[in-house]
Design an enzyme around this catalytic site. Structure first.
Site, PDB file in Angstrom:
ATOM      1  N   TYR A 141       0.815  -1.216   0.000  1.00  0.00           N
ATOM      2  CA  TYR A 141       0.000   0.000   0.000  1.00  0.00           C
ATOM      3  C   TYR A 141       0.847   1.264   0.000  1.00  0.00           C
ATOM      4  CZ  TYR A 141      -4.048  -2.946   1.040  1.00  0.00           C
ATOM      5  OH  TYR A 141      -5.041  -3.907   0.975  1.00  0.00           O
ATOM      6  N   LYS A 187       3.377 -15.489   1.651  1.00  0.00           N
ATOM      7  CA  LYS A 187       3.300 -16.183   0.361  1.00  0.00           C
ATOM      8  C   LYS A 187       4.743 -16.482  -0.066  1.00  0.00           C
ATOM      9  CE  LYS A 187       0.851 -17.648  -3.172  1.00  0.00           C
ATOM     10  NZ  LYS A 187      -0.001 -18.839  -3.063  1.00  0.00           N
ATOM     11  N   ASP A 219      -3.090 -18.337   0.934  1.00  0.00           N
ATOM     12  CA  ASP A 219      -4.240 -19.009   0.328  1.00  0.00           C
ATOM     13  C   ASP A 219      -4.763 -20.103   1.253  1.00  0.00           C
ATOM     14  OD1 ASP A 219      -1.736 -20.022  -0.184  1.00  0.00           O
ATOM     15  OD2 ASP A 219      -2.176 -20.781  -2.180  1.00  0.00           O
ATOM     16  N   ASP A 243      -5.475  -7.175   5.439  1.00  0.00           N
ATOM     17  CA  ASP A 243      -6.682  -6.453   5.043  1.00  0.00           C
ATOM     18  C   ASP A 243      -7.792  -7.454   4.709  1.00  0.00           C
ATOM     19  OD1 ASP A 243      -8.421  -4.530   4.242  1.00  0.00           O
ATOM     20  OD2 ASP A 243      -7.236  -3.758   2.580  1.00  0.00           O
ATOM     21  N   ASP A 247     -11.025  -9.185   7.482  1.00  0.00           N
ATOM     22  CA  ASP A 247     -12.446  -9.082   7.132  1.00  0.00           C
ATOM     23  C   ASP A 247     -13.125 -10.463   7.133  1.00  0.00           C
ATOM     24  OD1 ASP A 247     -12.364  -6.381   6.939  1.00  0.00           O
ATOM     25  OD2 ASP A 247     -13.250  -6.268   4.945  1.00  0.00           O
TER      26      ASP A 247
END
Ligand code: NAD
Length: 365
Positions: A141, A187, A219, A243, A247
């Site tokens: 970001y 990852k 994943d 992020d 959620d």
């Protein structure tokens, strides 16, 4: 002990849920011989209307001078068409950046009385209690170079050793006080930045021999949170992965009105419900204040080391729900639907009840 807390109620339902949270704070002060000096400042749309900016220097300075900040929510239809830097939401980004809040912490706890509010099966979610540590000020970001042209667009995922170490330490220290498991999500099978993340986290883990470190690819983590959320204790991850995962984790617990959060830096800390200003229900005394009240519980735990008071709040919420009290957003058949103010009073009554049981030795946390 005196603690100075800046209150930023903001817009929409923000002032309503902060009013409830403040009632709980005052109760804690009474019972635990601590003094909370509360200073209220405007933020968001309300600040724009009065001062032409969503975040004034005075509000920011008051936050700098505090031991903790408690925010309601910002935003609303009225300010949707303002220029980007004048929008209420711009105040949040500036505040988080100015206070150097590098760790975003979101618990995912399923109250047994609310298991039916989850979209997952009862036997899968019952007993879920974990917390996500998301790195908030680095990663893709913020990484440079970034850009876009007519042929391509690019972003850069970059992490320094220091950025990873400081949030990893926070996650390990929390795990010591919980079930002692940190799951670091990355990852590393594809990204160099994740290989580096893993190496640094493994090195930090050596300072915490009683905590078990597990590494998991993102994943697989997304799948495991939905398949078997009970396996997790502390999830540690980067900005982008966090992020998304926070959620998913939040939603398995049911409603948006239940989710608290903390954003913590080296010097400052900000506590806020995950939900927004909910303009559709603002001013009706029907908003769920539990996310804001739970944010107070997080403040007591993370900023003031008041673990007992924090647990007492959570237990008071639990009993309130167990006795069937609900705000409309979490209402189920047969439950007692009550207003924002009413559910706050019930939570305070339960708080008093548990406090007295503790004093008599009838109930222990
Ligand atoms: P929202 O979270 O405000 O509302 C989404 C839905 O959930 C609405 O139907 C709302 O009524 C309901 N809801 C939310 N909190 C609730 C609560 N405590 N009790 C009962 N119901 C609740 O999200 P949105 O509608 O996408 O955004 C509304 C405004 O809030 C926008 O201006 C947005 O930019 C802003 N926003 C602010 C924050 C923040 O201040 N941290 C976060 C998200 C959105």
């Amino acid at each position: 002990m005196t603690k100075r807390i800046t209150l930023l109620p903001g817009d929409g339902i923000g002032p309503e849920v902060i009013e409830s949270a403040v009632k709980v704070l005052k109760y804690v002060a009474e019972k635990f011989s601590v003094e909370f000096e509360l200073v209220e400042r405007p933020i968001g749309g309300i600040s724009y209307d009065k001062y032409g900016t969503p975040l004034t220097d005075e509000t920011l300075q008051t936050c700098y001078d505090s031991d903790a900040v408690l925010l309601g929510a910002v935003g609303g239809y009225k300010w949707e068409n303002l220029e980007h830097h004048l929008k209420p939401e711009a105040a949040l980004l500036k505040l988080r950046k100015s206070l150097g809040l590098f760790a975003n912490i979101r618990p995912a706890k399923v109250f047994s009385s609310l298991v039916d509010a989850s979209s997952l099966k009862k036997e899968v979610v019952e007993g879920t209690d974990f917390v996500v540590f998301r790195e908030l000020t680095g990663g893709i970001y913020f990484g440079e170079p970034r850009g876009i042209n007519t042929e391509k667009a690019w972003n850069t995922m970059v992490y320094s050793k220091n950025e990873i170490e400081r949030i990893a330490k926070m996650a390990f220290e929390t795990a010591i006080k919980r079930k002692g498991i940190v799951t670091s999500v990355d990852k590393a099978n594809v990204l160099e930045v994740s290989q580096f993340w893993r190496k640094v986290v493994e090195s930090v883990s050596k300072e915490y021999p009683t905590v078990r470190l597990k590494n998991m690819y993102v994943d697989n983590a997304a799948m495991q949170i939905v398949k078997d959320p009970k396996q997790f204790d502390v999830i540690l991850t980067s900005n982008l992965f966090g992020d998304i995962l926070s959620d998913i984790a939040g939603m398995i617990t049911g409603s948006l009105g239940m989710l608290p959060s903390a954003s913590i830096g080296t010097k400052y800390a900000l506590y806020e419900p995950v939900h927004g200003s909910a303009p559709d229900i603002a001013g009706q005394n029907i908003a769920n204040p539990i996310a804001a009240i739970s944010s107070v519980a997080m403040m007591l735990e993370y900023s003031f080391d008041m673990y007992k008071a924090s647990e007492l709040i959570i237990e008071a919420i639990n009993r309130t729900l167990e006795e069937g009290y609900r705000t409309a957003d979490i209402g189920t058949e047969g439950s007692k639907i009550v207003s924002t103010k009413e559910i706050t009073s019930v939570i305070l009554t339960k708080f008093e009840e548990i406090y007295n049981e503790q004093a008599l030795g009838v109930f222990t946390l």
